[in-house]
Design a protein around this motif. Structure first.
Motif, PDB file in Angstrom:
ATOM      1  N   THR A 258       0.873  -1.165   0.000  1.00  0.00           N
ATOM      2  CA  THR A 258       0.000   0.000   0.000  1.00  0.00           C
ATOM      3  C   THR A 258       0.917   1.224   0.000  1.00  0.00           C
ATOM      4  O   THR A 258       2.142   1.085  -0.009  1.00  0.00           O
ATOM      5  N   ASN A 259       0.368   2.411  -0.024  1.00  0.00           N
ATOM      6  CA  ASN A 259       1.186   3.625  -0.110  1.00  0.00           C
ATOM      7  C   ASN A 259       1.358   4.321   1.221  1.00  0.00           C
ATOM      8  O   ASN A 259       0.533   4.179   2.126  1.00  0.00           O
ATOM      9  N   ILE A 260       2.423   5.077   1.311  1.00  0.00           N
ATOM     10  CA  ILE A 260       2.638   6.013   2.401  1.00  0.00           C
ATOM     11  C   ILE A 260       2.998   7.361   1.780  1.00  0.00           C
ATOM     12  O   ILE A 260       3.424   7.432   0.624  1.00  0.00           O
ATOM     13  N   ALA A 261       2.785   8.412   2.539  1.00  0.00           N
ATOM     14  CA  ALA A 261       3.184   9.746   2.096  1.00  0.00           C
ATOM     15  C   ALA A 261       4.633   9.969   2.511  1.00  0.00           C
ATOM     16  O   ALA A 261       4.922  10.143   3.706  1.00  0.00           O
ATOM     17  N   PHE A 270       5.800  16.067  -0.738  1.00  0.00           N
ATOM     18  CA  PHE A 270       5.510  14.648  -0.517  1.00  0.00           C
ATOM     19  C   PHE A 270       5.443  13.900  -1.849  1.00  0.00           C
ATOM     20  O   PHE A 270       5.092  14.466  -2.885  1.00  0.00           O
ATOM     21  N   ASN A 271       5.753  12.642  -1.758  1.00  0.00           N
ATOM     22  CA  ASN A 271       5.546  11.730  -2.886  1.00  0.00           C
ATOM     23  C   ASN A 271       5.132  10.393  -2.300  1.00  0.00           C
ATOM     24  O   ASN A 271       5.209  10.171  -1.092  1.00  0.00           O
ATOM     25  N   TRP A 272       4.697   9.481  -3.177  1.00  0.00           N
ATOM     26  CA  TRP A 272       4.270   8.187  -2.662  1.00  0.00           C
ATOM     27  C   TRP A 272       5.463   7.234  -2.549  1.00  0.00           C
ATOM     28  O   TRP A 272       6.435   7.322  -3.285  1.00  0.00           O
ATOM     29  N   SER A 274       6.130   2.846  -1.167  1.00  0.00           N
ATOM     30  CA  SER A 274       5.423   1.599  -0.890  1.00  0.00           C
ATOM     31  C   SER A 274       5.652   1.098   0.527  1.00  0.00           C
ATOM     32  O   SER A 274       6.764   1.186   1.051  1.00  0.00           O
ATOM     33  N   ASN A 275       4.592   0.572   1.127  1.00  0.00           N
ATOM     34  CA  ASN A 275       4.653  -0.078   2.432  1.00  0.00           C
ATOM     35  C   ASN A 275       4.169  -1.512   2.256  1.00  0.00           C
ATOM     36  O   ASN A 275       3.023  -1.742   1.864  1.00  0.00           O
ATOM     37  N   GLY A 378      -4.330   3.242   0.352  1.00  0.00           N
ATOM     38  CA  GLY A 378      -3.121   3.430  -0.410  1.00  0.00           C
ATOM     39  C   GLY A 378      -2.903   2.426  -1.501  1.00  0.00           C
ATOM     40  O   GLY A 378      -3.588   1.441  -1.582  1.00  0.00           O
ATOM     41  N   SER A 380       0.427   1.014  -4.659  1.00  0.00           N
ATOM     42  CA  SER A 380       1.788   1.176  -5.141  1.00  0.00           C
ATOM     43  C   SER A 380       1.920   1.197  -6.642  1.00  0.00           C
ATOM     44  O   SER A 380       2.799   1.842  -7.166  1.00  0.00           O
TER      45      SER A 380
END
Length: 382
Positions: A258-261, A270-272, A274-275, A378, A380
């Motif tokens: 999923t994404n994180i900021a 900010f950019n994305w 991956s988590n 989120g 990826s």
């Protein structure tokens, strides 16, 4: 010398699938003039399918399932790779091939344009609905459940399923954006991907023939992800060539991202990022929790096939098992596809690789509680 009658030869041809002729619409989110979609089209046509490309006139990645139609009857700027001039109609066909169409809209809107204009008003299939809508192969993988919030490739397929049309989303690890005229060898990755995607469709057509004339049950679709295709060892292919990846029956969750900021201290923006450890996208809520996750499978030279359903509130229905049976003979873990060891009544932890965290198994009775407490936020890949 043995002589065969015309009837016998026709019977052989039918049994070998030589007269396949599914009615197929090919959509994507990368644009109507990319190498991947055109090579996929060529592979389907070569196998005898009545295929049409109906795709966005320009790049539309990251649109998810948004349905945005053109607000103007003409294009305000040229189409992808200057294939359509500014001022041209907002939809139209290739003057060299009437089976290739563009529309100025998001991928989901293109799906509806294809169904409601080309199929119903232009009668491209002579009064019949398409047997299948396929999307891609996308330029970039779409592995994990978070793709449903952002991927235009998956969103376009999901739109088709919502209309009762079987759909498959195909995605490739390679993110190279190329015009279709750049393809010049039989081992080109786009050509390989097109043939691999066609192999999946032919499998469903052969195994599902006679199942109420539907390739997939109502409300179900497939998410197919291919590994990095390369005719020679590369870093992305883990130092090995990969042109004929075997198929594996997988699930969306398991190693999924999923994404994180991600904040950049130097730029202040900010950019994305991956988590891979979020339980929100790695909770096994439905189906066989012992299936491998598609995210981990495509790290090797293997292709992942996962079942998805549009019905979020029915975690114990049997459509997935039916689709698994259709994949027997294509996937290497066909014992799993055939339904051996399936079940989701036990609540236990499912270990995952150290770098991706653990998947969580939720039993039938706890499915809704698990769903409500582990909502994913989120994504990826597009």
């Amino acid at each position: 010398m043995k002589v065969f009658s015309a009837t016998a030869l026709l019977s052989v041809a039918l049994s070998c699938g030589l007269t396949n002729s599914l009615k197929i619409i090919i959509n994507n989110d990368d644009g109507w003039a990319t190498a991947n979609i055109r090579e996929f089209y060529k592979a389907l046509r070569a196998d005898g399918h009545d295929a049409y490309i109906v795709a966005p006139v320009e790049q539309q990645s990251g649109q998810g399932g948004r349905t945005v139609f053109s607000a103007e009857a003409t294009l305000s700027r040229p189409g992808q790779f200057d294939t359509v001039p500014a001022g041209a109609p907002s939809f139209g066909s290739d003057p060299m091939d009437s089976h290739i169409w563009y529309y100025n809209g998001t991928p989901a809107a293109v799906t509806f344009f294809a169904l409601d204009y080309l199929v119903k008003r232009q009668n491209i299939f002579n009064g019949s609905e398409p047997d299948l809508i396929v999307t891609g192969p996308n330029e970039g993988s779409n592995a994990g459940p978070f793709v449903f919030t952002l991927s235009g490739t998956v969103g376009a397929a999901y739109a088709a399923v919502s209309r009762g049309i079987p759909a498959i989303a195909f995605s490739a690890t390679d993110i190279l954006n190329r015009k279709y005229t750049a393809v010049n060898t039989t081992n080109d990755p786009a050509t390989v991907l097109g043939k691999l995607a066609t192999k999946v469709i032919n499998q469903l057509e052969e195994k599902g023939n006679g199942e109420n004339s539907r390739l997939l049950p109502y409300g179900y679709g497939l998410n197919v992800n291919f590994p990095y295709i390369s005719t020679k060892p590369t870093a992305l292919s883990d130092g090995v060539s990969c042109v004929n990846p075997p198929f594996v029956y997988t699930r969306l969750t398991g190693g999924a991202a999923t994404n994180i900021a991600a904040y950049n201290e130097e730029t202040g923006i900010f950019n994305w990022a991956s988590n891979f450890t979020s339980p929100g996208v790695n909770a096994c809520i439905n189906g066989d929790c012992d299936l491998p996750g598609e995210t981990d499978v495509i790290k090797e030279c293997k292709s992942a096939i996962s079942v998805f359903t549009i019905d979020y509130d029915a975690p114990s229905c049997g459509g997935a098992e039916r689709i698994g049976e259709l994949l027997v003979g294509l996937v290497e873990n066909e014992g799993k596809a055939a339904g051996n060891g399936t079940g989701n009544a036990t609540v236990v932890a499912v270990p995952g690789p150290a770098e991706t965290g653990a998947a969580i198994r939720v039993g039938v009775n706890g499915a809704m509680a698990g769903l409500m407490s582990a909502v994913a936020i989120g994504m990826s890949m597009l």
